[in-house]
Structures are given as C-alpha cells and as structure tokens.
Design a protein around this motif. Structure first.
Motif, short mmCIF file in Angstrom:
data_model
loop_
_atom_site.label_atom_id
_atom_site.label_comp_id
_atom_site.label_asym_id
_atom_site.label_seq_id
_atom_site.Cartn_x
_atom_site.Cartn_y
_atom_site.Cartn_z
N ALA A 1 -11.84 40.70 -51.87
CA ALA A 1 -10.97 39.90 -51.00
C ALA A 1 -10.70 38.52 -51.60
CB ALA A 1 -11.64 39.74 -49.64
N LYS A 2 -9.43 38.10 -51.50
CA LYS A 2 -9.03 36.77 -51.96
C LYS A 2 -8.22 36.09 -50.88
CE LYS A 2 -8.96 38.19 -56.79
NZ LYS A 2 -8.13 38.63 -57.93
N PRO A 3 -8.37 34.76 -50.74
CA PRO A 3 -7.61 34.04 -49.70
C PRO A 3 -6.11 34.25 -49.89
CG PRO A 3 -9.30 32.61 -50.65
CD PRO A 3 -9.25 33.86 -51.50
N SER B 1 -14.66 37.88 -46.32
CA SER B 1 -15.49 37.65 -47.50
C SER B 1 -14.75 36.87 -48.59
CB SER B 1 -16.00 38.99 -48.07
OG SER B 1 -14.93 39.76 -48.58
N ALA B 2 -13.46 36.64 -48.41
CA ALA B 2 -12.70 35.84 -49.39
C ALA B 2 -13.19 34.39 -49.37
CB ALA B 2 -11.20 35.89 -49.05
N SER B 3 -13.07 33.73 -50.51
CA SER B 3 -13.58 32.36 -50.64
C SER B 3 -12.61 31.33 -50.08
CB SER B 3 -13.86 32.05 -52.12
OG SER B 3 -14.96 32.79 -52.56
N TYR B 4 -12.54 31.24 -48.77
CA TYR B 4 -11.72 30.21 -48.14
C TYR B 4 -12.38 28.86 -48.33
CZ TYR B 4 -9.06 33.95 -46.00
OH TYR B 4 -8.27 35.06 -45.81
N PRO C 1 -5.64 42.47 -47.38
CA PRO C 1 -6.66 43.41 -47.85
C PRO C 1 -6.01 44.69 -48.39
CG PRO C 1 -7.19 42.60 -45.65
CD PRO C 1 -5.82 42.13 -45.94
N ASP D 1 -17.91 47.57 -50.74
CA ASP D 1 -16.57 47.67 -50.18
C ASP D 1 -16.18 49.05 -49.69
OD1 ASP D 1 -16.17 49.18 -52.49
OD2 ASP D 1 -15.47 47.46 -53.62
N ALA D 2 -17.15 49.97 -49.58
CA ALA D 2 -16.84 51.34 -49.13
C ALA D 2 -17.20 51.45 -47.65
CB ALA D 2 -17.61 52.36 -49.96
N TYR D 3 -16.17 51.66 -46.81
CA TYR D 3 -16.35 51.66 -45.36
C TYR D 3 -16.33 53.08 -44.80
CZ TYR D 3 -15.77 46.67 -45.78
OH TYR D 3 -15.96 45.36 -46.13
N ILE E 1 -13.70 55.93 -44.61
CA ILE E 1 -12.46 55.32 -44.14
C ILE E 1 -11.64 54.91 -45.37
CG2 ILE E 1 -11.40 53.47 -42.80
CD1 ILE E 1 -14.01 53.27 -41.19
N ALA E 2 -12.19 54.02 -46.18
CA ALA E 2 -11.52 53.58 -47.41
C ALA E 2 -12.44 52.64 -48.17
CB ALA E 2 -10.21 52.86 -47.10
N ARG E 3 -12.10 52.42 -49.43
CA ARG E 3 -12.69 51.31 -50.16
C ARG E 3 -11.64 50.21 -50.25
NH1 ARG E 3 -15.86 52.46 -55.52
NH2 ARG E 3 -16.23 50.27 -55.09
N LEU E 4 -12.11 48.96 -50.18
CA LEU E 4 -11.19 47.83 -50.21
C LEU E 4 -11.42 46.96 -51.45
CD1 LEU E 4 -11.21 46.67 -46.47
CD2 LEU E 4 -9.63 48.24 -47.60
N TYR F 1 -11.19 46.69 -39.54
CA TYR F 1 -12.23 46.51 -40.58
C TYR F 1 -11.65 45.79 -41.80
CZ TYR F 1 -10.44 50.14 -43.71
OH TYR F 1 -9.66 50.84 -44.57
N LYS F 2 -10.33 45.92 -42.03
CA LYS F 2 -9.74 45.20 -43.18
C LYS F 2 -9.78 43.70 -42.97
CE LYS F 2 -6.69 48.89 -44.79
NZ LYS F 2 -5.30 49.34 -45.04
N GLY G 1 -22.53 50.00 -50.53
CA GLY G 1 -22.13 49.15 -51.64
C GLY G 1 -21.41 47.92 -51.13
N THR H 1 -20.51 52.31 -58.15
CA THR H 1 -20.80 52.58 -56.73
C THR H 1 -21.14 54.06 -56.51
OG1 THR H 1 -19.28 50.82 -56.04
CG2 THR H 1 -19.88 52.46 -54.37
N HIS I 1 -13.30 42.61 -43.66
CA HIS I 1 -13.51 42.51 -45.12
C HIS I 1 -12.91 41.22 -45.67
CE1 HIS I 1 -14.08 44.17 -49.19
NE2 HIS I 1 -12.85 43.76 -49.47
N GLN I 2 -11.75 40.86 -45.12
CA GLN I 2 -11.03 39.67 -45.60
C GLN I 2 -11.84 38.38 -45.39
OE1 GLN I 2 -8.39 39.77 -47.40
NE2 GLN I 2 -7.89 37.59 -47.51
N ASN J 1 -21.93 43.70 -40.08
CA ASN J 1 -21.74 42.76 -38.98
C ASN J 1 -20.91 41.55 -39.42
OD1 ASN J 1 -23.64 43.51 -36.54
ND2 ASN J 1 -24.82 43.96 -38.38
#
Lengths: 219, 219
Positions: free
Chosen positions: A206-208, B105-108, A212, B192-194, A200-203, B98-99, B190, A177, B102-103, B36
């Motif tokens: 994501a996993k169910p 995007s997890a594969s629910y 985060p 995951d960088a916010y 702000i941060a990198r995360l 924002y967290k 990238g 990145t 991001h969440q 978004n």
C-alpha cells in the motif's frame, strides 16, 4: 452469572461473567488465530505434542516467533522440555485430522506422548532433536531464545528463532509467501471452533494516494 | 538471492535469502493470523488507524491481549498515542472494505488520520477516548498495561487489558464464543493474502480416552 445483554460490556461486566463464558468470549474476540501443533522432547527422550493458538510473528530478521504458555498443568511437560532441550517445532493442522490435533489438548498424564496416543508420526531432521509432525505440510523448527515471565497473569511468552523450515517447494509462491489454501491449513477461533479459509485476494504493497490493487498471482 | 530450492531450509539459508522473500516467507509460516484495525488518538485529538496482524490472546482473567509493534516509521504515531493516552481499540475487518483496511498500512505522513483518508468513520463510547471503527462488527477497547521492549529485535510487545467490548448480541453464542462467520471477520496470511473462513466444526472439551466430539451448536 452475567453474560452480554446489550451490545456493550465493560470491565465490571467482564469481571462478573461466569468463568467459562468469559474464557470463551475473551478467547474469541480477536478473530481467527494461527493453529499449530507444538512438538517437544524431554531429555530422557519422551516426546510431547499439544495444539496451540497463541503463536505470533515477532520478526523476520532474525526470524523470530513468540507464543504464550499458560501456567496450567497440561503444558508443563512442554515448557519443561523447551527449557531442558532449547528446541521445539510448530506444525500446521489439516482438515483430515484436526480432531486428533484437538485431542492433544486433553490432560494426558505427564510422560504419555500425544504423538502415539492421538495418532501422529514423529519426523526428525539431522542436527535437530525436537520431533516434527509427519502429517503436517508446513513445519518449523525453533531454537529457544528467551522466556519472558508475565507477572500480570503468570503466563510465559516463549521466544524462538526459526532454524528449520520444512515446506514442499510447490507450496511456496515466487515471492516467498506460503499458499495455506494449497497447504490445507486449518485455523481456529476461540477455544474450539475450527475453520478452513477461502482466498479473497492478495493486495499490492500500500502507498498513500494509490488505490489498493489486487495482485494477480495466487502465491 | 537464495530462495527455497528443496523442501528444507536452515539458518544459513534463511540468512542468505533476499530480504523481501524472507519477510514474505517468515511472515506466512505460522498460518492464518488475527486481523484487526488498531485505533488510537493523540493528546491533541488527531486519530490514527493501522491494520495489524500481530495481536494475540494473553489471558482471560484479567482479560489481556498482546501485540507486536515494529520499530518502523509507520507505527510511530500509534505507539506514541498509546503511550500518551494509555488507550487503543482493536476492530475486525470485513470483506466489503478489506482493501481500505489494507490501505491504512500505507506510510501516510504523521498527523494525517487514516480514518478519513481510507474511508472509515470514528465511533466513540462514553468514558473511553480512543476511536472505534464504526464499520466493524467486533470491537474491543483496551487500556495499556505494559510495554515490553524486545532487545532481540527492537520491537515492542504492547500488553492491553480489555475494558470495552462492542459486539452485537446476535453474534455471541450461548457459551460466549463469537460467531466470526456471522460477523464476517476476515483473516490474513503473510503480509497481504486475505481470506474468509468457512466453518468446519466446533469440538467438545478434549478428555483422555474419549474420542473427539463435534458440538451441535454453531455458536
């Protein structure tokens, strides 16, 4: 002239808006956009440079980007050069010279290079004809793959494959990145509002069912 | 695994990269991206929400946006919903949550709504079926116009017309430009960088032979 009076507008309100108001509103709806200088060269060897905010990530394998080219006058040299040579470059914009980058959007006559006129130096790499911007810190060379004519509004979506990446190693994190704060990359909202982001941060991926998590590394 | 050793990499180096490294690098090359939350609903009434960074401005008249949908599993509900109902929403992301964005995007599993699971409230407007995010400050409702299958990498470019705009009047400047600093809009680079941008300036419409001018108004 119909502008937004309440917090909600719909199709008929949008159609009734003053043209310039609508352009500013619609252009700024999605938030911050990727900002790049698009470099090309004609078959006769005249370079061209214009600032764009419509480039988007299309895929990583093969490495592809897309960008929207308007049917308007100022981009005709660019699109003609891309069709003629099959190559173009995208270069990031820095705070020290974002005004010169904005100035490349002025309607210079065809055949006048915005490199010289707006104060940019051309940079070339072996085996690739399109000019990079010497002053940029993140630079990409692309080979034309496809041009999609959009019947809905007469724009064109240009698809390019990334064939050259010019980035100083120090700007690339361990995972690949790019650190755009270190690179001093500027972003834009709407037509003309320029911004410099703060991290702000990198995360983590994501996993169910898992909260985060912030990543510790900046890059 | 081949990563970047010098400041220049070309096609064969990119192809030889570790897959995850390439994804991070290519995704971050163009700089900051529009961020978004994409809201949809199935014909059976199950909502879906996923964070995207591939939406781009296609044109102001008619008001059109495009966005890239990957062929991957997690977006299947979204694309199926868009095809079935013809509608979707785009909602900006704020620093306070924002967290949670991001969440999404997890594969629910298909059929699980990320609205409830990730802590978002649905907001509806009369005459429009797709759910908006109640917590967002800049929200757009779109009608599907076209889906372009991209043979080059099996993604789809979805074209939508903006038919609803939900934005508080105080966030819109006199000329129509939205103030994304006041709206607290977050951007991403990238995967995951916010980032939260800070204003540099707005610049006047560029004309040949005239020095770039700062606009006084912030909005």
């Amino acid at each position: 002239m119909t502008n937004i009076k309440s917090g909600k507008v719909s199709t008929t309100d949008i159609a009734a808006m003053d043209k310039q108001y609508r352009i500013c509103l619609i252009n700024s709806l999605l938030g911050y956009k990727s900002l790049n200088l698009l470099g090309t060269i004609s078959e006769a060897g005249t370079t061209n440079l214009c600032v764009i905010s419509s480039a988007f990530h299309l895929g990583a394998n093969p490495p592809l980007i897309g960008m929207v080219m308007r049917p308007a006058r100022e981009h005709n040299d660019t699109l003609r050069n891309i069709k003629a040579t099959g190559q173009f470059t995208l270069n990031n914009v820095l705070p020290d010279w974002y005004k010169q980058a904005h100035q490349t959007s002025a309607s210079y006559p065809s055949g006048v290079s915005e490199f010289g006129t707006c104060g940019f130096d051309e940079h070339y790499v072996a085996g690739f004809n399109a000019p990079f911007v010497a002053q940029s810190t993140v630079r990409v060379g692309l080979q034309l793959r496809e041009i999609i004519p959009m019947e809905i509004n007469q724009t064109s979506i240009v698809i390019g494959e990334i064939v050259e990446v010019l980035v100083n190693d120090a700007l690339i994190g361990k995972d690949g990145t790019i650190d755009h704060v270190e690179a001093k990359t500027v972003t834009v909202a709407g037509l003309d509002a320029y911004f410099l982001p703060q991290s702000i941060a990198r995360l983590a991926y994501a996993k169910p069912g898992i909260e985060p998590q912030e990543l510790n590394q900046p890059g």
